[in-house]
Enzyme design. Structure first.
Site, short mmCIF file in Angstrom:
data_model
loop_
_atom_site.label_atom_id
_atom_site.label_comp_id
_atom_site.label_asym_id
_atom_site.label_seq_id
_atom_site.Cartn_x
_atom_site.Cartn_y
_atom_site.Cartn_z
N GLU A 177 22.91 -47.59 -27.17
CA GLU A 177 24.12 -48.45 -28.14
C GLU A 177 24.18 -48.60 -29.72
O GLU A 177 25.04 -48.29 -30.06
CB GLU A 177 24.57 -49.97 -27.44
N GLU A 178 22.57 -48.56 -30.44
CA GLU A 178 22.21 -48.51 -31.23
C GLU A 178 22.85 -47.34 -32.15
O GLU A 178 22.83 -47.87 -33.25
CB GLU A 178 21.18 -49.43 -31.22
N HIS A 183 23.18 -53.25 -23.49
CA HIS A 183 22.68 -51.98 -23.85
C HIS A 183 21.19 -52.30 -22.97
O HIS A 183 21.06 -53.65 -24.01
CB HIS A 183 23.22 -51.95 -24.82
N HIS A 242 19.34 -57.85 -35.63
CA HIS A 242 18.84 -57.26 -36.14
C HIS A 242 17.19 -57.40 -37.11
O HIS A 242 17.28 -57.13 -38.16
CB HIS A 242 19.72 -55.46 -37.15
N ASP A 272 18.75 -58.89 -29.52
CA ASP A 272 19.85 -58.02 -29.34
C ASP A 272 19.39 -56.69 -28.36
O ASP A 272 18.85 -55.37 -28.95
CB ASP A 272 20.42 -57.65 -30.91
N ASP A 304 26.62 -58.92 -25.23
CA ASP A 304 25.73 -58.78 -25.94
C ASP A 304 26.10 -59.50 -27.53
O ASP A 304 26.56 -60.75 -26.75
CB ASP A 304 26.65 -57.09 -26.97
CO CO Z 1 22.14 -54.05 -32.43
ZN ZN Z 2 23.84 -55.34 -29.36
#
Ligand code: CO
Ligand code: ZN
Length: 327
Positions: free
Chosen positions: A191-192, A59, A300, A161, A214
């Site tokens: 995606e998030e 992503h 994150h 990420d 990922d």
């Molecule tokens: Co993420």
């Molecule tokens: Zn991710």
């Protein structure tokens, strides 16, 4: 690593991914792939072949915030774009698309263990609403500021990420040798916020097999939850996360390929969070899906940490999966 730096430095909160999309399109075209963009903004790079239809996914979006209201004193309230850990937000910098930097603050006394998002605000130093709105308007989104750093095997940055996944796919696309498979590399959006771009891309492609690349958590920091994944010990072959039970044939094939090519690997069961593999698996009448993950600490946050050893292991494993005669 120059390409990874460039990918992480581009800002792409979910739904506003143009900056990263442009880099990916440029790279994929340079590598001679057939490239298109779908309605949700995902980039699909294709190299045709007569074998099985394989989809690899990473992503392009990252977590962030979206401005929702500015008060008379110029303080901006905001919503979450993706999974934010509110207790870690105070005094973090956020950067809007026009380069404006803001600092997240909290209402006096509201900053307990787990502050509610509604008690937090962004301070861009504006003296009132009119001054603030010259720089940031309702609906503008921003990402965390977190400089790219590398030394030895260690990489630290915001948005590893999942720019590291994009980097792995682009490297594999570049280094790929002969393959009879019909190869699709999807750089998916949103995606998030719920594995969205991968779902529509998978519907367009309907692959025989799909592999999402990922990041995954690790179990190797002091007193952290138990997990059999460590930084620097190889590509993590996903078995399960909250979104997916990986197809057992995909899992066993990836393990076999890793062993045959002497690629270090580990087994991933992530109890928190999901991946695009989950959305792809549930597309159409169902897709046999799995995942290859980069062990990453502090996911994150603006300082996600990964190892070059693992990144290289993932590139090798993706290349092996591209060339494999899938049954
Ligand atoms: Co993420
Ligand atoms: Zn991710």
């Amino acid at each position: 690593m120059k390409l990874l730096k460039r990918l992480t430095e581009a800002d792409a909160p979910s739904g506003r991914e143009n900056a990263v999309r442009d880099i990916i399109k440029e790279e994929a075209e340079r590598l001679g792939y057939e490239v298109c963009t779908d309605a949700l903004g995902s980039v699909i790079a294709h190299r045709s072949g007569s074998g099985k239809k394989l989809m690899f996914d990473a992503h392009i979006d990252e977590i962030g915030i979206i401005a929702s209201y500015t008060d008379d004193n110029g303080f901006i309230r905001f919503g979450a774009v993706g999974g934010l850990y509110t207790k870690e937000l105070q005094h973090r910098r956020v950067r809007f698309e026009n380069g404006t930097i803001g600092v997240i603050g909290s209402e006096e006394k509201a900053f307990d263990e787990k502050p509610e998002l509604s008690k937090l605000y962004i301070d861009i130093g504006a003296k009132n609403k009119a001054a603030a709105e010259k720089l940031v308007k309702t609906g503008d989104s921003a990402v965390f500021d977190g400089e790219f750093y590398q030394k030895g095997d260690t990489v630290i940055s915001k948005a590893l990420d999942d720019r590291v996944g994009c980097y792995i796919l682009l490297k594999a696309m570049e280094e790929l040798e002969e393959s009879e498979n019909d190869l699709y590399f999807v750089f998916s959006t949103q995606e998030e916020v719920g594995l969205r771009g991968a779902r529509t891309a998978a519907f367009n492609i309907m692959p025989d097999y799909a592999i999402a690349v990922d990041v995954t958590d690790t179990g190797d920091t002091p007193s952290c939850p138990v997990m059999d994944v460590r930084l620097g010990e190889g590509a993590a072959i996903k078995i399960m996360d909250r979104s997916v039970m990986c197809d057992s044939h995909v899992v066993s094939s990836l393990r076999k390929l890793a062993a045959a090519n002497k690629i270090p690997y580990q087994s991933e069961i992530m109890t928190d969070g999901g991946t695009d593999a989950g959305a792809i698996a549930l597309t159409g009448g169902g897709v046999r899906a799995g995942g290859i993950s980069v062990p990453t600490r502090y996911i994150h946050s603006p300082a996600e940490m990964a190892s070059k050893k693992d990144i290289n292991a993932c590139i090798e494993l993706v290349k092996a999966a591209c060339a494999y005669s899938w049954q």
